[in-house]
Design a protein around this motif. Structure first.
Motif, PDB file in Angstrom:
ATOM      1  N   ASP A  63       2.953  21.608  -2.229  1.00  8.16           N
ATOM      2  CA  ASP A  63       1.725  21.554  -1.415  1.00  8.16           C
ATOM      3  C   ASP A  63       1.630  20.253  -0.628  1.00  8.16           C
ATOM      4  N   ARG A  64       2.772  19.684  -0.258  1.00 10.01           N
ATOM      5  CA  ARG A  64       2.770  18.508   0.608  1.00 10.01           C
ATOM      6  C   ARG A  64       2.603  18.967   2.049  1.00 10.01           C
ATOM      7  N   THR A  65       1.818  18.220   2.820  1.00  9.10           N
ATOM      8  CA  THR A  65       1.452  18.684   4.158  1.00  9.10           C
ATOM      9  C   THR A  65       2.198  17.986   5.290  1.00  9.10           C
ATOM     10  N   HIS A  66       2.960  16.923   4.987  1.00 11.57           N
ATOM     11  CA  HIS A  66       3.565  16.190   6.094  1.00 11.57           C
ATOM     12  C   HIS A  66       4.817  16.898   6.619  1.00 11.57           C
ATOM     13  N   ASP A  67       5.147  16.604   7.851  1.00  9.79           N
ATOM     14  CA  ASP A  67       6.342  17.129   8.495  1.00  9.79           C
ATOM     15  C   ASP A  67       7.503  16.187   8.164  1.00  9.79           C
ATOM     16  N   PRO A  68       8.565  16.663   7.511  1.00  6.47           N
ATOM     17  CA  PRO A  68       9.663  15.761   7.164  1.00  6.47           C
ATOM     18  C   PRO A  68      10.332  15.125   8.380  1.00  6.47           C
ATOM     19  N   LEU A  69      10.205  15.767   9.538  1.00  4.37           N
ATOM     20  CA  LEU A  69      10.792  15.192  10.752  1.00  4.37           C
ATOM     21  C   LEU A  69      10.060  13.922  11.188  1.00  4.37           C
ATOM     22  N   ARG A  70       8.866  13.703  10.636  1.00  4.42           N
ATOM     23  CA  ARG A  70       8.091  12.516  10.988  1.00  4.42           C
ATOM     24  C   ARG A  70       8.553  11.282  10.188  1.00  4.42           C
ATOM     25  N   VAL A  71       9.247  11.491   9.092  1.00  2.00           N
ATOM     26  CA  VAL A  71       9.590  10.375   8.202  1.00  2.00           C
ATOM     27  C   VAL A  71      10.409   9.294   8.906  1.00  2.00           C
ATOM     28  N   PRO A  72      11.467   9.622   9.659  1.00  2.00           N
ATOM     29  CA  PRO A  72      12.190   8.549  10.351  1.00  2.00           C
ATOM     30  C   PRO A  72      11.302   7.749  11.299  1.00  2.00           C
ATOM     31  N   ASP A  73      10.340   8.416  11.930  1.00  3.81           N
ATOM     32  CA  ASP A  73       9.431   7.707  12.832  1.00  3.81           C
ATOM     33  C   ASP A  73       8.591   6.684  12.078  1.00  3.81           C
ATOM     34  N   VAL A  74       7.983   7.098  10.956  1.00  7.56           N
ATOM     35  CA  VAL A  74       7.078   6.175  10.263  1.00  7.56           C
ATOM     36  C   VAL A  74       7.847   5.012   9.647  1.00  7.56           C
ATOM     37  N   VAL A  75       9.077   5.281   9.196  1.00  7.88           N
ATOM     38  CA  VAL A  75       9.897   4.190   8.670  1.00  7.88           C
ATOM     39  C   VAL A  75      10.198   3.192   9.781  1.00  7.88           C
ATOM     40  N   GLY A  76      10.531   3.694  10.953  1.00 11.54           N
ATOM     41  CA  GLY A  76      10.786   2.807  12.093  1.00 11.54           C
ATOM     42  C   GLY A  76       9.550   2.023  12.503  1.00 11.54           C
ATOM     43  N   TRP A  77       8.394   2.687  12.526  1.00 14.17           N
ATOM     44  CA  TRP A  77       7.160   1.982  12.883  1.00 14.17           C
ATOM     45  C   TRP A  77       6.853   0.866  11.876  1.00 14.17           C
ATOM     46  N   ALA A  78       7.025   1.178  10.597  1.00 12.95           N
ATOM     47  CA  ALA A  78       6.737   0.175   9.568  1.00 12.95           C
ATOM     48  C   ALA A  78       7.683  -1.015   9.696  1.00 12.95           C
ATOM     49  N   ARG A  79       8.950  -0.719   9.914  1.00 12.64           N
ATOM     50  CA  ARG A  79       9.930  -1.802  10.055  1.00 12.64           C
ATOM     51  C   ARG A  79       9.620  -2.647  11.294  1.00 12.64           C
TER      52      ARG A  79
ATOM     53  N   THR B 102       0.841  -1.189   0.000  1.00 18.03           N
ATOM     54  CA  THR B 102       0.000   0.000   0.000  1.00 18.03           C
ATOM     55  C   THR B 102       0.878   1.240   0.000  1.00 18.03           C
ATOM     56  N   GLU B 103       0.423   2.255  -0.734  1.00 17.80           N
ATOM     57  CA  GLU B 103       1.033   3.572  -0.618  1.00 17.80           C
ATOM     58  C   GLU B 103       0.500   4.237   0.649  1.00 17.80           C
ATOM     59  N   ALA B 104       1.262   5.185   1.170  1.00 18.59           N
ATOM     60  CA  ALA B 104       0.835   5.912   2.359  1.00 18.59           C
ATOM     61  C   ALA B 104       1.562   7.239   2.421  1.00 18.59           C
ATOM     62  N   ASN B 105       0.915   8.250   2.962  1.00 21.36           N
ATOM     63  CA  ASN B 105       1.592   9.492   3.298  1.00 21.36           C
ATOM     64  C   ASN B 105       2.155   9.369   4.708  1.00 21.36           C
ATOM     65  N   PRO B 106       3.279  10.019   4.995  1.00 19.83           N
ATOM     66  CA  PRO B 106       3.848   9.913   6.345  1.00 19.83           C
ATOM     67  C   PRO B 106       2.907  10.362   7.459  1.00 19.83           C
ATOM     68  N   ASP B 107       1.960  11.258   7.120  1.00 18.60           N
ATOM     69  CA  ASP B 107       1.048  11.734   8.167  1.00 18.60           C
ATOM     70  C   ASP B 107      -0.264  10.954   8.214  1.00 18.60           C
ATOM     71  N   SER B 108      -0.338   9.822   7.491  1.00 16.53           N
ATOM     72  CA  SER B 108      -1.604   9.076   7.443  1.00 16.53           C
ATOM     73  C   SER B 108      -1.525   7.724   8.137  1.00 16.53           C
ATOM     74  N   VAL B 109      -0.440   7.474   8.899  1.00 15.35           N
ATOM     75  CA  VAL B 109      -0.280   6.182   9.560  1.00 15.35           C
ATOM     76  C   VAL B 109       0.135   6.381  11.012  1.00 15.35           C
TER      77      VAL B 109
END
Length: 400
Positions: free
Chosen positions: A168-184, A129-136
């Protein structure tokens, strides 16, 4: 504003397929694409067939969408059975959008289960599935694994705030490491999508995004050149002179930088895609490039079975109404002749690092491409060089 549907002949109301689709079907993989056409906001560069809540209007909703998709899955299984196509378990499922993870996980799970019930899933099926960093959340990602998902592709695009703002992307780039860690932690393979060539993005900005992506040690990275599509907000800003248009030289320099930096950790296997190992390549997209069969479920989704290509009506309301009436949602279709199929084989197959067979290609054309260092030659195959990847359209034109 999403793009217009292609021209083509009217699709049969019952979705029926011609007998020609049977030829070689047993040797072709079969995948399913599930389109989820919903977003919280519309990004300025996006021309995909997606809708925000205010754009949906009456008669369509996220809450009832899974039900309509399940109706098309059932219709697809019936059409394929009536056509006499051999039973093939689904090897890949890709849920794209839009933002699929705006739906409840129970809805995503129901659609995957519908695919399983209709055709069965291969034991090693890839389910993305595709996902935005702020949608999980950690909980939603864990629930996706319980539902059978094996892979998530995050739309990161950039980690530089001013670049994200232009897109016009709305996510916070600082959240990306968190979501990658959660997914892993949940057990999902992780892919990151990046975009280069945004107006105002410097080479240093692009390097920052590449290095940040590599540092997260994902299994897969896609890097795509920005296309300013007519009808989008970004196109209007470029046309008015508010933003500069991307240039070919800038995008070429950024592609070369991407290949240099991503190549330190991953291997390129398709013009815009790099994977940590061969097992980490996106098998669903590889099926597209190799001419496999797939059924696209959802408004505006495209399908291909045995040289027949068709596309669904665009709006979720029209899509749901067709299915509720017991009709196919297909709007139009084309039956590819031998020349069209050959062009597609060359156009798609040459994109792959595994190489393209030289059998049937013009020898003089191949020799000139080798001499110009656009392709390398191994016995029986040619492969694009880095320069050839930048000029892939030229290579295809000369081979066809």
């Amino acid at each position: 504003m999403s793009p217009q549907l292609p021209d083509g002949e009217a699709a049969p109301r019952d979705g029926s397929l011609p007998p020609a689709v049977l030829e070689g079907a047993a040797e072709r993989d079969f995948g399913v694409y599930l389109h989820v056409p919903f977003c919280t906001v519309r990004c300025g560069y996006c021309d995909f067939n997606t809708y925000t809540a205010t754009e949906l209007g009456e008669g369509a909703s996220q809450a009832t969408y899974a039900s309509s998709a399940l109706q098309e899955i059932a219709l697809a299984a019936s059409v394929m059975e009536r056509a006499g196509l051999p039973a093939r378990p689904v090897s890949t499922v890709f849920v794209g959008g839009g933002t699929p993870t705006l739906l409840e996980v129970v809805d995503l799970a129901a659609m995957v289960d519908g695919v399983r019930q209709a055709w069965g899933l291969a034991p090693d099926a890839e389910i993305t599935t595709e996902a935005n960093p702020d949608s999980v959340t950690p909980e939603s990602l864990a629930a996706l694994v319980e539902a059978g998902f094996t892979r998530v592709s995050f739309g990161v695009q950039s980690v530089v705030p001013h670049v994200l703002a232009t897109l016009d992307r709305t996510h916070d780039p600082l959240r990306v490491p968190d979501v990658v860690g959660w997914a892993r932690d949940a057990g999902l393979a992780v892919s990151l999508d990046l975009i280069y060539g945004t107006p105002g993005e410097s080479l240093a900005d692009w390097r920052t995004s590449l290095e940040a992506a590599v540092a997260l040690q994902p299994d897969h990275i896609s890097a795509y050149a920005l296309t300013v599509e007519p009808g989008t907000a970004l196109h209007r800003r470029v046309r008015s002179g508010e933003l500069p248009a991307p240039t070919g030289d800038d995008e070429a320099a950024k592609y070369e930088l991407a290949d240099e930096i991503l190549g330190t950790e991953l291997d390129w296997y398709e013009i815009s895609n790099w994977a940590r190992t061969p097992d980490d390549r996106c098998r669903h997209n590889l099926a597209y490039w190799r001419g496999a069969d797939w059924w696209g479920i959802g408004p505006g989704a495209h399908s291909h079975v045995g040289g027949v290509r068709w596309w669904n009506v665009k709006h979720p309301r029209a899509y749901a109404n067709r299915l509720a009436a017991g009709e196919s949602p297909a709007h139009g279709r084309e039956i590819l002749d031998d020349d069209a199929q050959r062009l597609e084989r060359v156009m798609l197959g040459t994109r792959l690092a595994t190489g393209f067979p030289t059998a049937g290609l013009d020898r003089a054309a191949v020799a000139s491409l080798i001499a110009e260092e656009l392709v390398t030659f191994r016995p029986g195959t040619i492969t694009l060089t880095r320069r050839g990847r930048l000029l892939a359209d030229t290579v295809v034109h000369r081979l066809t």
